[in-house]
Design a protein around this motif. Structure first.
Motif, PDB file in Angstrom:
ATOM      1  N   ALA A  32       5.431   7.439 -10.857  1.00 11.27           N
ATOM      2  CA  ALA A  32       6.774   7.263 -10.295  1.00 11.27           C
ATOM      3  C   ALA A  32       6.846   6.005  -9.424  1.00 11.27           C
ATOM      4  O   ALA A  32       7.826   5.250  -9.489  1.00 11.27           O
ATOM      5  N   ALA A  33       5.823   5.760  -8.619  1.00 11.34           N
ATOM      6  CA  ALA A  33       5.806   4.564  -7.776  1.00 11.34           C
ATOM      7  C   ALA A  33       5.733   3.303  -8.639  1.00 11.34           C
ATOM      8  O   ALA A  33       6.386   2.295  -8.340  1.00 11.34           O
ATOM      9  N   THR A  34       4.967   3.357  -9.723  1.00  9.60           N
ATOM     10  CA  THR A  34       4.881   2.237 -10.655  1.00  9.60           C
ATOM     11  C   THR A  34       6.236   1.969 -11.294  1.00  9.60           C
ATOM     12  O   THR A  34       6.701   0.829 -11.348  1.00  9.60           O
ATOM     13  N   ARG A  35       6.880   3.026 -11.780  1.00 10.20           N
ATOM     14  CA  ARG A  35       8.213   2.861 -12.379  1.00 10.20           C
ATOM     15  C   ARG A  35       9.207   2.305 -11.366  1.00 10.20           C
ATOM     16  O   ARG A  35      10.030   1.453 -11.695  1.00 10.20           O
ATOM     17  N   ARG A  36       9.134   2.817 -10.160  1.00 11.67           N
ATOM     18  CA  ARG A  36      10.058   2.374  -9.122  1.00 11.67           C
ATOM     19  C   ARG A  36       9.861   0.891  -8.823  1.00 11.67           C
ATOM     20  O   ARG A  36      10.820   0.143  -8.671  1.00 11.67           O
ATOM     21  N   PHE A  37       8.602   0.440  -8.753  1.00 11.36           N
ATOM     22  CA  PHE A  37       8.343  -0.973  -8.484  1.00 11.36           C
ATOM     23  C   PHE A  37       8.829  -1.832  -9.645  1.00 11.36           C
ATOM     24  O   PHE A  37       9.505  -2.840  -9.437  1.00 11.36           O
ATOM     25  N   ARG A  38       8.492  -1.436 -10.859  1.00 11.88           N
ATOM     26  CA  ARG A  38       8.942  -2.211 -12.024  1.00 11.88           C
ATOM     27  C   ARG A  38      10.467  -2.271 -12.090  1.00 11.88           C
ATOM     28  O   ARG A  38      11.037  -3.302 -12.428  1.00 11.88           O
ATOM     29  N   ILE A 127       1.076  -5.970  -4.642  1.00 13.89           N
ATOM     30  CA  ILE A 127       1.749  -4.964  -5.469  1.00 13.89           C
ATOM     31  C   ILE A 127       0.951  -3.658  -5.441  1.00 13.89           C
ATOM     32  O   ILE A 127       1.518  -2.578  -5.256  1.00 13.89           O
ATOM     33  N   GLN A 128      -0.370  -3.754  -5.615  1.00 14.02           N
ATOM     34  CA  GLN A 128      -1.201  -2.557  -5.587  1.00 14.02           C
ATOM     35  C   GLN A 128      -1.023  -1.794  -4.276  1.00 14.02           C
ATOM     36  O   GLN A 128      -0.852  -0.567  -4.279  1.00 14.02           O
ATOM     37  N   GLU A 129      -1.059  -2.517  -3.161  1.00 16.66           N
ATOM     38  CA  GLU A 129      -0.919  -1.876  -1.848  1.00 16.66           C
ATOM     39  C   GLU A 129       0.436  -1.202  -1.694  1.00 16.66           C
ATOM     40  O   GLU A 129       0.532  -0.081  -1.203  1.00 16.66           O
ATOM     41  N   ALA A 130       1.498  -1.893  -2.111  1.00 15.90           N
ATOM     42  CA  ALA A 130       2.846  -1.323  -1.992  1.00 15.90           C
ATOM     43  C   ALA A 130       2.989  -0.079  -2.863  1.00 15.90           C
ATOM     44  O   ALA A 130       3.571   0.930  -2.432  1.00 15.90           O
ATOM     45  N   VAL A 131       2.452  -0.114  -4.068  1.00 15.90           N
ATOM     46  CA  VAL A 131       2.546   1.032  -4.980  1.00 15.90           C
ATOM     47  C   VAL A 131       1.707   2.199  -4.460  1.00 15.90           C
ATOM     48  O   VAL A 131       2.157   3.353  -4.500  1.00 15.90           O
ATOM     49  N   ASP A 133       0.961   2.827  -1.330  1.00  8.70           N
ATOM     50  CA  ASP A 133       1.677   3.336  -0.167  1.00  8.70           C
ATOM     51  C   ASP A 133       2.863   4.204  -0.587  1.00  8.70           C
ATOM     52  O   ASP A 133       3.087   5.289  -0.053  1.00  8.70           O
ATOM     53  N   GLN A 134       3.612   3.741  -1.576  1.00  7.17           N
ATOM     54  CA  GLN A 134       4.768   4.503  -2.071  1.00  7.17           C
ATOM     55  C   GLN A 134       4.314   5.803  -2.730  1.00  7.17           C
ATOM     56  O   GLN A 134       4.909   6.860  -2.512  1.00  7.17           O
ATOM     57  N   ALA A 135       3.254   5.743  -3.510  1.00  6.01           N
ATOM     58  CA  ALA A 135       2.744   6.949  -4.177  1.00  6.01           C
ATOM     59  C   ALA A 135       2.236   7.962  -3.150  1.00  6.01           C
ATOM     60  O   ALA A 135       2.436   9.176  -3.324  1.00  6.01           O
ATOM     61  N   ARG A 136       1.586   7.495  -2.090  1.00  6.98           N
ATOM     62  CA  ARG A 136       1.128   8.396  -1.021  1.00  6.98           C
ATOM     63  C   ARG A 136       2.320   9.125  -0.411  1.00  6.98           C
ATOM     64  O   ARG A 136       2.264  10.337  -0.186  1.00  6.98           O
ATOM     65  N   SER A 137       3.387   8.396  -0.156  1.00  2.00           N
ATOM     66  CA  SER A 137       4.588   9.021   0.406  1.00  2.00           C
ATOM     67  C   SER A 137       5.198  10.011  -0.570  1.00  2.00           C
ATOM     68  O   SER A 137       5.592  11.111  -0.184  1.00  2.00           O
ATOM     69  N   MET A 138       5.280   9.628  -1.827  1.00  2.00           N
ATOM     70  CA  MET A 138       5.862  10.517  -2.831  1.00  2.00           C
ATOM     71  C   MET A 138       5.037  11.793  -2.969  1.00  2.00           C
ATOM     72  O   MET A 138       5.581  12.869  -3.216  1.00  2.00           O
ATOM     73  N   PHE A 139       3.735  11.664  -2.808  1.00  2.00           N
ATOM     74  CA  PHE A 139       2.839  12.812  -2.934  1.00  2.00           C
ATOM     75  C   PHE A 139       2.994  13.773  -1.754  1.00  2.00           C
ATOM     76  O   PHE A 139       2.973  14.985  -1.930  1.00  2.00           O
ATOM     77  N   VAL A 165      11.491   3.053   1.632  1.00  2.00           N
ATOM     78  CA  VAL A 165      10.543   1.977   1.358  1.00  2.00           C
ATOM     79  C   VAL A 165      10.033   1.391   2.664  1.00  2.00           C
ATOM     80  O   VAL A 165      10.671   1.492   3.706  1.00  2.00           O
ATOM     81  N   THR A 166       8.878   0.749   2.584  1.00  2.00           N
ATOM     82  CA  THR A 166       8.296   0.080   3.740  1.00  2.00           C
ATOM     83  C   THR A 166       8.632  -1.405   3.692  1.00  2.00           C
ATOM     84  O   THR A 166       9.083  -1.936   2.672  1.00  2.00           O
ATOM     85  N   ASP A 167       8.362  -2.093   4.792  1.00  2.00           N
ATOM     86  CA  ASP A 167       8.520  -3.546   4.839  1.00  2.00           C
ATOM     87  C   ASP A 167       7.581  -4.198   3.819  1.00  2.00           C
ATOM     88  O   ASP A 167       7.949  -5.161   3.149  1.00  2.00           O
ATOM     89  N   GLN A 168       6.391  -3.649   3.691  1.00  2.00           N
ATOM     90  CA  GLN A 168       5.409  -4.152   2.723  1.00  2.00           C
ATOM     91  C   GLN A 168       5.985  -4.084   1.304  1.00  2.00           C
ATOM     92  O   GLN A 168       5.863  -5.017   0.514  1.00  2.00           O
ATOM     93  N   TRP A 169       6.627  -2.962   0.975  1.00  2.00           N
ATOM     94  CA  TRP A 169       7.252  -2.774  -0.334  1.00  2.00           C
ATOM     95  C   TRP A 169       8.345  -3.826  -0.542  1.00  2.00           C
ATOM     96  O   TRP A 169       8.396  -4.493  -1.568  1.00  2.00           O
ATOM     97  N   SER A 170       9.211  -3.978   0.442  1.00  2.00           N
ATOM     98  CA  SER A 170      10.328  -4.922   0.342  1.00  2.00           C
ATOM     99  C   SER A 170       9.843  -6.352   0.130  1.00  2.00           C
ATOM    100  O   SER A 170      10.411  -7.087  -0.672  1.00  2.00           O
ATOM    101  N   LYS A 171       8.784  -6.744   0.837  1.00  2.00           N
ATOM    102  CA  LYS A 171       8.236  -8.097   0.682  1.00  2.00           C
ATOM    103  C   LYS A 171       7.621  -8.295  -0.703  1.00  2.00           C
ATOM    104  O   LYS A 171       7.791  -9.349  -1.314  1.00  2.00           O
ATOM    105  N   ALA A 172       6.910  -7.300  -1.204  1.00  2.00           N
ATOM    106  CA  ALA A 172       6.308  -7.406  -2.541  1.00  2.00           C
ATOM    107  C   ALA A 172       7.397  -7.488  -3.605  1.00  2.00           C
ATOM    108  O   ALA A 172       7.304  -8.287  -4.548  1.00  2.00           O
TER     109      ALA A 172
END
Length: 184
Positions: A32-38, A127-131, A133-139, A165-172
């Motif tokens: 889900a985090a991968t799909r969301r990033f893509r 990208i790996q870090e943002a994904v 982080d997002q997957a950890r939250s989703m879990f 989303v985090t600032d890290q996510w937004s920047k990536a």
């Protein structure tokens, strides 16, 4: 789904969560985090060969290809006429397609068709870090839940859970999103 379809390593997420890397909920969160990033960046991120795009001319010497890094440009067609690399145009891994010989791309819509390869053979660390982080939250976080009390224990989730989303996510996302001619 193959492991290389994820934008981060399930083993790394498993370490963070203390779960086995093949845990179905863990893999669902990573998927889900991968799909969301893509979806947020508007492209696959990983290497895509021979993608065909139709672009507007800019009236300038350079046109920006939508996705970088560019790994190959195999065909450029301008108003139905195939151009020659090194004579009519050159390109960079940053995704610039430049006209050569004092020429400019016409200032017309949909006049240019480019076949090119782009994306990352190895997913960049941001990208790996943002994904992850997002997957950890989703879990771990129940959507829409800001705090939870069970007996004498109370847990309050941070702002990321509330905004998604985090600032890290937004920047990536900002760094890797599909580019438009207005971005040049």
């Amino acid at each position: 789904m193959a492991t290389d379809d994820y934008l981060a390593d399930p083993e790394e997420l498993a370490t963070w969560l203390g779960k086995p890397a093949d845990d179905p909920k863990l893999l669902s969160a990573l998927r889900a985090a991968t799909r969301r990033f893509r979806g947020a960046v508007g492209h696959r991120v990983t290497l895509v060969a021979d993608d065909v795009v139709t672009l507007d001319g800019t009236g300038r010497e350079s046109v920006l290809l939508p996705v970088w890094p560019t790994t190959a440009v195999t065909r450029v067609v301008l108003d139905g006429q195939e151009l020659t690399e090194g004579t009519d145009y050159s390109w960079s891994d940053a995704g610039l397609l430049r006209r050569l010989g004092c020429a400019r791309w016409p200032d017309r819509l949909r006049c240019l068709t480019v076949t090119y390869s782009h994306g990352w053979a190895e997913v960049p660390e941001d990208i790996q870090e943002a994904v992850i982080d997002q997957a950890r939250s989703m879990f771990t976080v129940v959507p829409g839940l800001q705090s939870q009390t069970v007996g004498a224990q109370s847990v309050t989730f941070g702002a990321q859970a509330a905004i998604g989303v985090t600032d890290q996510w937004s920047k990536a996302v900002a760094r890797h999103k599909v580019r438009t001619s207005g971005d040049a």
